[in-house]
Design a protein around this motif. Structure first.
Motif, PDB file in Angstrom:
ATOM      1  N   ASN A 275       0.696  -1.182   0.074  1.00  0.00           N
ATOM      2  CA  ASN A 275      -0.026  -0.165   0.019  1.00  0.00           C
ATOM      3  C   ASN A 275       0.756   1.392   0.060  1.00  0.00           C
ATOM      4  OD1 ASN A 275      -2.066  -1.633   0.043  1.00  0.00           O
ATOM      5  ND2 ASN A 275      -2.078  -1.819   2.315  1.00  0.00           N
ATOM      6  N   MET A 276       1.857   1.268  -0.683  1.00  0.00           N
ATOM      7  CA  MET A 276       2.813   2.421  -0.867  1.00  0.00           C
ATOM      8  C   MET A 276       2.641   3.349  -2.004  1.00  0.00           C
ATOM      9  SD  MET A 276       4.664   2.313   2.124  1.00  0.00           S
ATOM     10  CE  MET A 276       6.088   3.699   1.475  1.00  0.00           C
ATOM     11  N   GLY A 277       1.596   2.909  -3.000  1.00  0.00           N
ATOM     12  CA  GLY A 277       1.229   3.631  -4.171  1.00  0.00           C
ATOM     13  C   GLY A 277       2.104   3.136  -5.375  1.00  0.00           C
ATOM     14  N   ILE A 278       1.519   3.818  -6.315  1.00  0.00           N
ATOM     15  CA  ILE A 278       2.007   3.385  -7.669  1.00  0.00           C
ATOM     16  C   ILE A 278       3.369   3.873  -8.040  1.00  0.00           C
ATOM     17  CG2 ILE A 278       0.885   5.259  -9.221  1.00  0.00           C
ATOM     18  CD1 ILE A 278       1.578   1.361 -10.183  1.00  0.00           C
ATOM     19  N   ALA A 279       3.758   5.291  -7.878  1.00  0.00           N
ATOM     20  CA  ALA A 279       5.338   5.542  -7.646  1.00  0.00           C
ATOM     21  C   ALA A 279       6.183   4.655  -6.871  1.00  0.00           C
ATOM     22  CB  ALA A 279       5.234   7.198  -7.180  1.00  0.00           C
ATOM     23  N   TYR A 280       5.774   4.248  -5.984  1.00  0.00           N
ATOM     24  CA  TYR A 280       6.519   3.279  -5.134  1.00  0.00           C
ATOM     25  C   TYR A 280       6.957   2.138  -5.815  1.00  0.00           C
ATOM     26  CZ  TYR A 280       8.318  -0.099  -1.492  1.00  0.00           C
ATOM     27  OH  TYR A 280       8.874  -0.639  -0.545  1.00  0.00           O
ATOM     28  N   VAL A 281       5.732   1.725  -6.423  1.00  0.00           N
ATOM     29  CA  VAL A 281       6.058   0.353  -7.141  1.00  0.00           C
ATOM     30  C   VAL A 281       6.632   0.562  -8.567  1.00  0.00           C
ATOM     31  CG1 VAL A 281       4.627  -1.494  -8.403  1.00  0.00           C
ATOM     32  CG2 VAL A 281       3.547  -0.380  -6.162  1.00  0.00           C
ATOM     33  N   ARG A 282       6.562   1.656  -9.200  1.00  0.00           N
ATOM     34  CA  ARG A 282       7.186   1.947 -10.392  1.00  0.00           C
ATOM     35  C   ARG A 282       8.734   2.044 -10.094  1.00  0.00           C
ATOM     36  NH1 ARG A 282       3.390   1.917 -14.059  1.00  0.00           N
ATOM     37  NH2 ARG A 282       1.750   3.456 -14.343  1.00  0.00           N
ATOM     38  N   ASN A 283       9.083   2.604  -9.196  1.00  0.00           N
ATOM     39  CA  ASN A 283      10.426   2.919  -8.581  1.00  0.00           C
ATOM     40  C   ASN A 283      11.099   1.289  -8.207  1.00  0.00           C
ATOM     41  OD1 ASN A 283      12.188   5.061  -8.660  1.00  0.00           O
ATOM     42  ND2 ASN A 283      12.357   4.903  -6.613  1.00  0.00           N
ATOM     43  N   SER A 284      10.321   0.685  -7.368  1.00  0.00           N
ATOM     44  CA  SER A 284      10.897  -0.693  -7.219  1.00  0.00           C
ATOM     45  C   SER A 284      11.130  -1.489  -8.743  1.00  0.00           C
ATOM     46  CB  SER A 284       9.495  -1.589  -6.407  1.00  0.00           C
ATOM     47  OG  SER A 284       9.167  -0.782  -5.279  1.00  0.00           O
ATOM     48  N   ILE A 285      10.265  -1.290  -9.653  1.00  0.00           N
ATOM     49  CA  ILE A 285      10.703  -2.010 -11.027  1.00  0.00           C
ATOM     50  C   ILE A 285      11.934  -1.475 -11.427  1.00  0.00           C
ATOM     51  CG2 ILE A 285       9.689  -2.240 -13.193  1.00  0.00           C
ATOM     52  CD1 ILE A 285       6.846  -2.363 -11.945  1.00  0.00           C
ATOM     53  N   LEU A 286      11.941  -0.119 -11.501  1.00  0.00           N
ATOM     54  CA  LEU A 286      13.076   0.595 -12.063  1.00  0.00           C
ATOM     55  C   LEU A 286      14.307  -0.156 -11.420  1.00  0.00           C
ATOM     56  CD1 LEU A 286      14.317   2.571 -14.097  1.00  0.00           C
ATOM     57  CD2 LEU A 286      13.928   4.106 -12.271  1.00  0.00           C
TER      58      LEU A 286
END
Length: 266
Positions: free
Chosen positions: A65-76
């Motif tokens: 539940n940290m939000g999409i920016a956090y997820v996108r950054n995890s992917i990067l």
């Protein structure tokens, strides 16, 4: 045509996903065409996803539940640490792919990503995206639109991002894709959206899972705060707060002014 399974020569697909483990159009396309992919899920969703997807295709991010920016950054970050040169990041609810012939949008399959990649590599863009199907038909002669918005179906040059320390910044949550593209432009890289190849997906907040909770309630406070932070970061000559016809708050970006060297008058 190829016998058996076609293997398109495209970069890996890295898919952020939340509460959408079930098979859908995108996963069917991936499996029918044997495309390499990983799904990035929150710890709380992991058990649901391994019931349906092969464990080797699932990456668990650190927090819920940290939000999409956090997820996108995890992917990067994952792409950087795995020495991936480029990757596609696709929203998990994409409904169709298309190619354009004149002003006609023709339904196609996931191999449009491979065709778009050729444009990406030939032009050495920092980010390359597919256009929304409802806009691509009217592009005229242009094969792509440079230096503008891009989201949902995006190919990222990891090496350029790493070299210039470009990241998805969580303080711009809900507008992180704009800020991400703006960072590439600020660092001297061009970005572009293909108008020859396109995708369709549901309207924000219209289907469960993903960012449904945020978009379905049209959280004006969160959207407004995100736009104000963009204005603080980039200046009011680059970003303006607007209200759309449906009442949603959004940011209008003046893309050409990101690298405007002209002194501003106060």
């Amino acid at each position: 045509s190829c016998s058996g399974i076609c293997r398109f020569n495209m970069n890996i697909l890295l898919i952020p996903s939340k509460e959408r483990a079930e098979k859908n159009y995108l996963y069917n396309q991936i499996q029918e065409n044997n495309v390499e992919y990983k799904i990035f899920v929150e710890p709380q969703d992991y058990n649901k996803y391994i019931e349906i997807h092969d464990q080797k295709n699932i990456v668990i991010i650190e927090q819920n539940n940290m939000g999409i920016a956090y997820v996108r950054n995890s992917i990067l970050s994952w792409a950087v640490s795995n020495n991936i040169k480029r990757y596609w990041t696709l929203d998990d609810d994409i409904g169709s792919f298309y190619h354009r012939e004149g002003t006609k949008m023709i339904k196609d399959n996931i191999n449009v990503l491979e065709k778009a990649e050729k444009q990406f590599i030939e032009n050495d863009f920092g980010i390359y995206a597919l256009e929304y199907q409802q806009f691509a038909w009217s592009a005229g002669e242009r094969e792509f639109s440079k230096n503008s918005y891009m989201d949902c179906c995006v190919c990222i040059d990891v090496e350029k991002a790493k070299k210039s320390n470009i990241k998805y910044r969580t303080k711009f949550a809900l507008k992180e894709d704009r800020d991400f593209a703006m960072q590439f432009i600020k660092n001297g890289y061009e970005t572009a959206r293909s108008t020859l190849y396109a995708f369709s997906c549901p309207k924000n907040g219209s289907n469960k899972g993903g960012l449904y909770e945020v978009y379905s309630y049209n959280d004006r406070e969160k959207e407004t705060a995100a736009v104000k932070r963009l204005i603080e970061e980039w200046g009011d000559h680059c970003v303006k707060l607007i209200e759309k016809k449906d009442g949603r708050i959004d940011a209008k970006i003046f893309w050409k002014k990101i690298n405007d060297k002209q002194e501003r008058l106060f």
